[in-house]
Write a protein that holds these residues in place. Structure first.
Motif, PDB file in Angstrom:
ATOM      1  N   ARG A  49      35.478  46.957  53.142  1.00  0.00           N
ATOM      2  CA  ARG A  49      35.458  46.589  51.695  1.00  0.00           C
ATOM      3  C   ARG A  49      36.352  47.071  50.558  1.00  0.00           C
ATOM      4  O   ARG A  49      36.795  47.890  51.156  1.00  0.00           O
TER       5      ARG A  49
ATOM      6  N   SER B 159      38.531  41.174  58.038  1.00  0.00           N
ATOM      7  CA  SER B 159      37.171  40.328  58.324  1.00  0.00           C
ATOM      8  C   SER B 159      37.232  39.258  59.390  1.00  0.00           C
ATOM      9  O   SER B 159      36.181  39.192  59.708  1.00  0.00           O
TER      10      SER B 159
ATOM     11  N   THR C 189      32.123  43.919  58.028  1.00  0.00           N
ATOM     12  CA  THR C 189      31.573  42.386  57.564  1.00  0.00           C
ATOM     13  C   THR C 189      32.749  41.509  57.740  1.00  0.00           C
ATOM     14  O   THR C 189      33.980  41.542  57.500  1.00  0.00           O
TER      15      THR C 189
ATOM     16  N   SER D 299      34.187  51.091  55.865  1.00  0.00           N
ATOM     17  CA  SER D 299      33.986  49.608  55.812  1.00  0.00           C
ATOM     18  C   SER D 299      35.201  48.743  55.154  1.00  0.00           C
ATOM     19  O   SER D 299      36.120  49.448  54.721  1.00  0.00           O
TER      20      SER D 299
ATOM     21  N   LYS E  88      34.942  41.334  50.044  1.00  0.00           N
ATOM     22  CA  LYS E  88      33.697  41.853  49.742  1.00  0.00           C
ATOM     23  C   LYS E  88      33.937  43.439  49.303  1.00  0.00           C
ATOM     24  O   LYS E  88      35.051  43.866  49.374  1.00  0.00           O
TER      25      LYS E  88
END
Length: 316
Positions: A114, A6, A69, A112, A74
């Motif tokens: 995540r 992140s 992100t 991603s 997340k």
């Protein structure tokens, strides 16, 4: 070694994805470029090296997307990412359909930072398949868990893109500590304060501070909460709290290992303790709601010699 993804920029994350695709697909993987709709895609055409396996690799045109992100912890299954009409994945469905028609797309690869549980991976791949006509075996999803596995095998990738985990923030998972703090708060009033100097067998506090480069002023701040530390020790020692004691030991061990690796020779331990507390409060609502207890727990870990270096030859 784990990265705090992140804290990467979108460009850094894309660079990691491209270099990973060099290994999984091949060096013909293109860099990310802006699409007509404002999105950024990468493209590979040919026979993949390793994905999904070297025995049965993808062939044809593969479109690669990297969705980064800056938010912490997340998941792919979060509503803004999947499962609602306005989610990011739903927004990609028309684009995938156009690429199938106009660019002979055969494979879709989504990365991603995540978390991606197995059931979410299966559900999302089946959903994309039902909406686009791509077979689920031609849809690849990669989350943070798989990134870590890949970087164990391709250890050169982070170095090739100029990322050094030692220059990044401590990657601390707060869940275990939060469970302890919440339970401690419920039982704190039932435990009496006492003189902890007679209760905890530990090395000389002043000597420990010298070894760890912790200032006398910060040391005095820690010692002001000694009576409360006895409560923490009593709470963890209760037979009914054996599971919480195991969580405490795991949390302390993780913090101790990361501090040992990341501490510089001239770095004040004051700053390390404050950074740990800051990250914990930032990443968990329960800890943020119990700031004083969270700080007390980190002080206890240090005073109890579960984190920080020590000189076992000098005891109190």
């Amino acid at each position: 070694m784990k990265f705090q993804y992140s804290h990467l920029s979108s460009g850094q994350f894309e660079s990691l994805v491209i270099h990973l695709c060099y290994e999984l697909l091949g060096f013909a993987t293109e860099t990310f470029s802006d699409g007509k709709d404002g999105g950024r895609d990468s493209r590979f055409e040919g026979r993949a090296n390793l994905y999904p396996s070297s025995a049965e690799p993808w062939t044809g045109v593969t479109i690669i997307q990297a969705k980064h992100t800056s938010a912490y912890n997340k998941k792919f299954s979060d509503g803004e990412f999947y499962g609602t009409a306005s989610s990011e994945i739903d927004g990609e469905i028309p684009k995938i359909a156009r690429l199938i028609e106009n660019d002979s797309l055969r494979n879709y690869f989504l990365f991603s930072n995540r978390k991606l549980p197995a059931n979410a991976s299966s559900n999302i791949r089946e959903y994309i398949s039902s909406q686009t006509g791509l077979h689920s075996s031609n849809i690849g999803l990669v989350g943070v868990e798989q990134f870590e596995n890949y970087f164990k095998r391709f250890k050169h990738i982070p170095e090739n893109v100029g990322l050094n985990p030692f220059d990044m923030p401590l990657n601390i998972e707060p869940d275990e500590l939060a469970e302890i703090i919440v339970s401690l708060k419920k039982n704190l009033k039932a435990i009496n304060k006492a003189d902890i100097d007679k209760k905890i067998v530990r090395v000389s506090f002043e000597r420990k501070n010298q070894i760890n480069n912790l200032s006398a002023q910060y040391g005095n701040t820690i010692k002001k909460r000694i009576g409360e530390m006895y409560q923490v020790q009593e709470f963890l020692a209760m037979p009914e709290n054996d599971a919480l004691q195991q969580l405490y030991m795991q949390s302390a061990e993780e913090l101790a290992a990361k501090i040992c690796v990341l501490q510089g020779p001239e770095q004040k331990f004051d700053n390390i303790l404050e950074k740990i507390i800051e990250l914990l409060l930032e990443r968990d609502n329960d800890l943020r709601s119990n700031k004083s207890l969270t700080r007390l727990m980190i002080y206890y870990m240090y005073y109890h010699c579960d984190i920080g270096e020590e000189d076992a030859a000098i005891t109190e």
